[in-house]
Structure formats: structure tokens, C-alpha cells
Design an enzyme around this catalytic site. Structure first.
Site, short mmCIF file in Angstrom:
data_model
loop_
_atom_site.label_atom_id
_atom_site.label_comp_id
_atom_site.label_asym_id
_atom_site.label_seq_id
_atom_site.Cartn_x
_atom_site.Cartn_y
_atom_site.Cartn_z
N HIS A 185 0.90 -1.22 0.05
CA HIS A 185 0.07 -0.04 0.06
C HIS A 185 0.80 1.13 -0.02
CE1 HIS A 185 -3.72 -2.36 0.46
NE2 HIS A 185 -3.37 -2.79 1.65
N ASP A 211 -2.89 -10.49 -2.70
CA ASP A 211 -3.42 -10.01 -1.16
C ASP A 211 -4.80 -9.67 -1.53
OD1 ASP A 211 -2.20 -8.67 1.48
OD2 ASP A 211 -4.27 -7.80 0.96
N HIS A 242 -6.52 -7.20 -0.50
CA HIS A 242 -6.73 -5.67 -0.47
C HIS A 242 -5.67 -5.23 -1.64
CE1 HIS A 242 -7.46 -6.61 3.70
NE2 HIS A 242 -8.41 -5.76 3.59
N ASP A 255 -4.77 -12.94 3.47
CA ASP A 255 -5.86 -12.39 3.96
C ASP A 255 -7.29 -12.86 3.18
OD1 ASP A 255 -5.02 -10.79 2.21
OD2 ASP A 255 -5.09 -9.01 3.19
#
Length: 352
Positions: A165, A201, A203, A290
Site C-alpha cells: 500500500h 493479497d 486488498h 488474507d
């Protein structure tokens, strides 16, 4: 496969984060790495080594903006200088320069500087954040060197905080330095003409996308929760394909909350086909687990056995080309060790 472990990851240990409107204990904890190390003790996948940071700072300055790096390096001291009592508190952003506000000038006020370089209130900055993040970037660099001159086909950067991120000049999503981007840039500079970054991931890797969006030498592909409903929200849509020289070199495969193995695996196959078309000489995988059904802040429904197949499929598709795996998210802490090592086991079986 060489495993490069960050010995300083424990130095970043946030107390609280803002999550869904309230302060809660941080989901991103040192136990995330500890469980993986414990599982590697039970099922070794290769030698575990420490990072080498030779040349790291110069490389970081080619990935991240110098004034951002300078801010991170001094941020904790600046925070404590405001009030010695701040040493017992984490620094959490609370104000941001949204659309139309100026970002070219660095404010004198610490809270304003913190907001200038962040995009959420869920990423506490602690006394050890810079040391842990920098050592994590060294893990990514060391892993890249292992597959370009160290005799390995695959290497794994086992580190936290995660990185995907983080952009050129911003942090958020628990990330300060973009480890996947560091690995990709290191692979390029070691002679790989074309590098692919595959983000699996839950996200979207908004930082990674933004770093390479206008580059033709790095192809980015991401499988993630639909940004219309899922964090980090503002990037990750299917129509984002790159810009300028990078047009056609960014692939987003957003999926709805509740997606299980069949839908997720179909997206993986599409991403791997795109990587094959691109003709990458080397690959970086942002390995988040995740996507697991039990993850407390995510929404896919993969199970532990699926991760072995993920590792196998990716390594098989790469056909022996160098690959750096970089640890990202995964917050069902008791399961992350099994899930991560399952991926590595599958990758080792298929890719050597």
C-alpha cells in the site's frame, strides 16, 4: 528457496488503529511473522538468512521520494520532540490534503506533515517503524539478489510491516516502504528487462500500482476485493490499465466479497496468462494470505489447502524464471503460518 527474515520486525508494534470508526488493537502484529517462522521450523522450505542492506538507501531513493524517506527517518524523533509524553503514544494521522489542497509544500506542523504523507488513520507510526520498515526493504533487496546472482530460482522476503500500500510518497494500510517495488526495481537493475508484479493479497496494492502505472518495463496484476466496497477503495478498478508508456501494463481483477476458490482460481489463471503474454524475465509476488476464509478484515473464502495449489500454479506458470515472494497481509494470525508455508511448499514442488 532462500528465506530472508527481518530480525527487526518486532520493533514496529502499534498499540491502536482506527478501524470502522473506533480505536481497536492493531490487526498487524509481530505474531504474523512469528507464526510463519514457527511453521517453517516444522516444515523447512529452505535456509533462513538475514538481510544485507548494502546499497539499500540508494535503491530506496529510486523507488520512493527523497523527502518522504527523510520524513520517515526523523518522524518519531519529531513526534517525541513535541512532547516527551508522546513516547508512550503512537502517532496516528488525523488531517489530510484532499483534492484541491496543496501537497507541494511540506508543513512545519508535525500533524500536517504526518497527514501529508499518509492516506488513512489505521497505520500507527511507532518508535521502531522506520527501523522495521527499512530492514524489511533490505529483505526484499536480499531476496532479489538471491535469484539474480545467488544461485536460487525463488526467494521469500519474510518481513513486516507489509509494503504494497506504500506509494512513492505515502504510507497507509500498515505499509511504509513498498517491499515488492524494491524487489522489482532491484530485479530490473540486475538485468531483467521486464518484471511482473503479481499481487494476491485481498486488498488492492494501490501503492504498487501507482509506482509503476506509467512504466512499460514492469507489468502489475492484482486480484483483490472490489474497491467499490473493499479497502483501500480508491484504486483497483478493472478499467485502470496504465498510462503513457505503461498503458496496457496494469491489470486489475476485482472480485466480490464472498468469492471462493473457483472464482479466485479463475482470476489467478487470467493473471498468469497476462504475465505470460507480457513476457516477464522475472516476477515478484505480493503474498497476502488474507484471502483466507477466517480472516477478520477480509472477505474471500479460501481454505488452507488452496494455498498449496496457489504456490504450485504460480511457480509452474513461471517455468523456472526468477521469482521473489514478499509477505504482505494475513490477519487470521493462528492460521497464517500454515497458509504461507503451504504456498511456499507448493512453489518449491513446482519451481525448485
Amino acid at each position: 528457496m532462500r528465506i530472508v527474515h527481518n530480525p527487526d520486525h518486532h520493533r514496529h508494534q502499534g498499540r491502536l488503529e482506527m478501524f470502522r470508526g473506533r480505536l481497536v488493537p492493531c490487526h498487524e502484529t509481530p505474531a504474523r511473522v512469528d507464526h510463519v517462522l514457527a511453521e517453517l521450523g516444522r516444515r523447512p522450505q529452505g535456509p533462513v538468512v538475514l538481510p544485507d542492506d548494502a546499497g539499500l538507501d540508494a535503491l530506496l531513493a529510486r523507488v520512493h521520494a527523497p523527502r518522504y524517506l527523510a520524513f520517515l527517518g526523523r518522524a518519531w524523533d519529531d513526534w517525541v520532540a513535541l512532547d516527551p509524553a508522546n513516547a508512550a503514544l503512537d502517532a496516528i494521522p488525523s488531517v489530510w490534503p484532499v483534492r484541491g489542497f496543496r501537497a507541494d509544500l511540506e508543513p512545519d506542523n508535525f500533524a500536517a506533515r504526518l497527514g501529508l504523507y499518509s492516506f488513512d488513520a489505521g497505520t500507527p507510526l511507532t518508535a521502531g517503524s522506520w527501523a522495521a520498515a527499512r530492514a524489511g526493504a533490505a529483505c526484499a533487496l536480499t531476496a532479489a539478489r538471491a535469484v539474480t546472482g545467488g544461485g536460487e530460482r525463488q526467494a521469500f522476503a519474510l518481513t513486516r510491516p507489509p509494503g504494497h500500500h506504500a506509494g512513492a510518497d505515502f504510507f497507509g494500510g500498515y505499509c511504509f516502504l513498498n517491499n515488492a517495488a524494491v524487489a522489482a526495481q532491484a530485479l530490473r537493475e540486475a538485468g531483467a528487462a521486464r518484471v511482473a508484479v503479481l499481487d494476491i493479497d485481498y486488498h488492492h496494492g494501490n501503492g504498487t500500482q501507482s509506482l509503476f502505472y506509467e512504466r512499460a518495463d514492469v507489468f502489475t496484476a492484482s486480484i483483490h476485493g472490489d474497491p467499490r466496497t473493499e479497502y483501500p477503495f480508491y484504486l483497483g478498478h478493472a478499467d485502470e490499465r496504465g498510462a503513457g508508456p505503461g498503458l496496457g501494463h496494469n491489470l486489475n481483477l476485482p472480485l466480490p466479497r464472498g468469492t471462493g476458490w473457483a472464482g479466485w482460481a479463475a482470476a489467478l489463471d487470467a493473471a498468469l496468462a497476462a504475465l505470460g503474454t507480457f513476457g516477464a524475465d522475472a516476477c515478484v509476488v505480493s503474498l497476502g494470505v488474507d484471502t483466507y476464509a477466517g480472516d477478520p478484515i477480509s472477505g474471500f473464502t479460501l481454505d488452507s489447502a488452496d494455498y498449496t495449489e496457489i504456490g504450485r500454479r504460480i511457480a509452474a506458470a513461471l517455468g523456472g524464471r526468477p521469482c521473489v515472494w514478499v509477505y504482505e497481509g494475513g490477519y487470521a494470525v493462528d492460521a497464517v503460518g500454515v497458509n504461507v508455508v503451504n504456498v511456499l511448499e507448493g512453489a518449491n514442488a513446482a519451481g525448485g
